[in-house]
Design an enzyme around this catalytic site. Structure first.
Site, PDB file in Angstrom:
ATOM      1  CD  GLU A 292      -3.990 -18.841 -62.819  1.00 11.58           C
ATOM      2  OE1 GLU A 292      -3.271 -19.355 -63.551  1.00 11.58           O
ATOM      3  OE2 GLU A 292      -4.903 -19.227 -62.683  1.00 11.58           O
TER       4      GLU A 292
ATOM      5  CG  ASP B 206      -1.647 -21.107 -59.065  1.00 19.92           C
ATOM      6  OD1 ASP B 206      -0.439 -20.512 -59.229  1.00 19.92           O
ATOM      7  OD2 ASP B 206      -2.343 -22.217 -59.877  1.00 19.92           O
TER       8      ASP B 206
ATOM      9  N   GLY C 253     -15.960 -19.220 -69.260  1.00 20.98           N
ATOM     10  CA  GLY C 253     -15.298 -20.022 -69.699  1.00 20.98           C
ATOM     11  C   GLY C 253     -14.900 -20.422 -71.661  1.00 20.98           C
TER      12      GLY C 253
ATOM     13  CD  GLU D 267       1.562 -23.318 -59.925  1.00 21.14           C
ATOM     14  OE1 GLU D 267       1.899 -23.904 -60.911  1.00 21.14           O
ATOM     15  OE2 GLU D 267       0.376 -22.981 -60.463  1.00 21.14           O
TER      16      GLU D 267
HETATM   17  C1  LIG Z   1     -17.624 -11.516 -66.617  1.00 18.03           C
HETATM   18  O1  LIG Z   1     -19.015 -11.087 -66.591  1.00 18.03           O
HETATM   19  C2  LIG Z   1     -19.664 -11.745 -66.514  1.00 18.03           C
HETATM   20  C3  LIG Z   1     -21.321 -10.859 -67.034  1.00 18.03           C
HETATM   21  O2  LIG Z   1     -21.596 -10.823 -65.805  1.00 18.03           O
HETATM   22  C4  LIG Z   1     -19.602 -12.904 -65.627  1.00 18.03           C
HETATM   23  O3  LIG Z   1     -20.651 -13.558 -65.716  1.00 18.03           O
HETATM   24  C5  LIG Z   1     -17.906 -13.474 -65.312  1.00 18.03           C
HETATM   25  O4  LIG Z   1     -18.017 -14.200 -64.026  1.00 18.03           O
HETATM   26  C6  LIG Z   1     -18.076 -12.745 -65.460  1.00 18.03           C
HETATM   27  N1  LIG Z   1     -16.247 -12.781 -65.079  1.00 18.03           N
HETATM   28  C7  LIG Z   1     -15.280 -13.801 -65.597  1.00 18.03           C
HETATM   29  C8  LIG Z   1     -14.274 -13.406 -66.167  1.00 18.03           C
HETATM   30  O5  LIG Z   1     -15.452 -14.497 -66.735  1.00 18.03           O
END
Ligand SMILES: *[C@@H]1O[C@H](CO)[C@@H](O)[C@H](O)[C@H]1NC(C)=O
Ligand SMILES: *[C@@H]1O[C@H](CO)[C@@H](O)[C@H](O)[C@H]1NC(C)=O
Ligand SMILES: *[C@@H]1O[C@H](CO)[C@@H](O)[C@H](O)[C@H]1NC(C)=O
Length: 293
Positions: free
Chosen positions: A116, A114, A210, A112
Site C-alpha cells: 500500500e 499487501d 497517522g 493476503e
Molecule cells: C509524510 O511526510 C511527513 C513529514 O516528512 C513524514 O513524517 C511522513 O512519514 C510522510 N508520509 C506519510 C505517508 O505520512
C-alpha cells in the site's frame, strides 16, 4: 520415388517438430506476457469513470475524487509465482490517498500479501506499507520510504510468493522477506489461491502522518497509473514434500547470496516501521517469526 517419399516424410517430421516448438514458445511467452486490462481484469468498483483503461488495454488509470475511488481485480487466481506491476503514484498533494496493490484469497480466513502506498503533501515522502495476512490474521506491518520519487515515473513493484518465502521487491531490490515458519507454528499462505487487486481510495483517517493530514479535495481528481502487470508461475518441484519452487525459477527472482546486501541496505536506510521491533505493541513477546534466524 522412394527418395522423394523419404525426403517428404523427413520434411513433414521437421515441420511437425517446428510446429511443436512454435507451440511451446507461444505457451512460454503467453505465460509471462503483460496482462490486458480489458480482458484480464474486472473493474469491481468506481465504474469506468474512475477506472480508465487506456492504450488498447495496456494501461489502467484509477481516479479518486469526492464521489468515489476505484478498484479492479484479476480474473485469474494464482498459487505461487512472481507478479510484477509498474505503477506511477498520485503526484503533487496526494495526502490522504492510498494506492493499493495486493494479492488476496477470499473468505474470513483469507490470506493476503499487501503493498500500500500512502500519499503525502507535495515534496514529502510516500510511505510503502507492507503486510502479510494468514488465515485472516495480519498485524505484520513493515513500512519504508523509497530512494526515488515514485510519482515522477513508473517503477516496478513485485511480489515473489513461493512455498518457502514471500519477497517484496521494488525495481528488483528486495525490501522485505517473510519466511515460511510453519515449524514454529506460524501460519503461512500456501493453501489458498489468490487474485491480484489494485485500488485507489481515501484513507485520510490514518494514511498521512497517522491521519493528521486530510485529503485536499481541491487537488482532485487523484490519479494512479498502472501498466505491465505480469505473472510468472513458479514451477513446483515434482514430488517435493513440502512443495517448493524449482531453484532455477526462485533464484532468477531473488538470489539470497547476491541480493542480501541490497536487502540490508534498504532495511537500514529506508525502513521506518517494523512490527518485529515494536516491543510495546507486543508486551507478551514478539510473534515467533520475529525471533527466527
Ligand atoms: C509524510 O511526510 C511527513 C513529514 O516528512 C513524514 O513524517 C511522513 O512519514 C510522510 N508520509 C506519510 C505517508 O505520512
Ligand atoms: C486487449 O483486449 C481488447 C478486448 O478484447 C482488444 O480489443 C485489444 O486489442 C487487446 N489489447 C492488446 C494490446 O492486445
Ligand atoms: C465534489 O467536487 C465537485 C468538483 O470540484 C464539486 O462541484 C462538488 O460540489 C463536490 N461535491 C461534494 C459532495 O463535495
Amino acid at each position: 520415388m522412394s527418395i522423394l517419399v523419404l525426403f517428404g516424410s523427413a520434411g513433414m517430421a521437421y515441420y511437425a517438430v517446428a510446429q511443436v516448438f512454435l507451440v511451446l514458445v507461444l505457451l512460454f511467452c503467453s505465460a509471462s506476457a503483460n496482462a490486458n486490462f480489458s480482458t484480464d481484469f474486472d473493474i469491481t468498483w468506481g465504474g469506468y469513470e474512475h477506472a480508465n483503461i487506456l492504450e488498447n488495454g495496456r494501461s489502467l488509470n484509477l481516479l479518486l475524487d469526492n464521489t468515489s475511488g476505484a478498484g479492479c481485480q484479476s480474473k485469474k487466481e494464482y498459487l505461487f509465482g512472481k507478479i510484477d506491476m509498474q505503477i506511477k503514484l498520485v503526484p503533487g498533494n496526494s495526502a490522504g490517498t492510498v494506492t493499493a496493490y495486493y494479492l488476496s484469497s477470499q473468505g474470513p480466513n483469507h490470506d493476503e500479501i499487501d503493498f500500500e502506498f500512502l500519499g503525502n503533501v507535495s515534496g514529502d515522502p510516500y510511505i510503502v506499507h507492507t503486510n502479510v495476512f494468514t488465515q485472516g490474521q495480519g498485524n505484520r506491518e513493515q513500512q519504508f520510504y523509497l530512494w526515488f520519487d515514485p510519482t515522477k515515473d513508473f517503477h516496478t513493484y513485485s511480489i515473489l510468493w513461493s512455498p518457502q518465502q514471500i519477497v517484496f521487491l521494488v525495481d528488483g531490490s528486495p525490501i522485505r522477506v517473510f519466511h515460511n515458519n510453519e515449524e514454529l507454528g506460524v501460519a503461512y499462505p500456501n493453501k489458498q489461491a489468490m487474485r491480484m487487486y489494485s485500488s485507489l481510495w481515501n484513507g485520510e483517517d490514518w494514511a498521512t502522518r497517522g491521519g493528521l493530514v486530510k485529503t485536499d479535495w481541491n487537488s482532485a481528481p487523484f490519479i494512479a497509473c498502472f501498466r505491465k502487470f505480469k505473472v510468472e508461475a513458479c514451477k513446483i518441484k515434482k514430488n517435493a514434500s513440502p512443495p517448493s519452487c524449482s531453484v532455477a525459477s526462485e533464484h532468477k527472482w531473488w538470489n539470497q547470496d547476491t541480493q542480501q546486501e541490497r536487502l540490508k541496505w534498504v532495511q537500514q536506510n529506508y525502513m521506518i516501521y517494523n512490527y518485529c521491533a515494536d516491543t510495546r505493541r507486543f508486551p507478551l513477546g514478539l510473534p515467533p517469526e520475529c525471533n527466527a534466524p
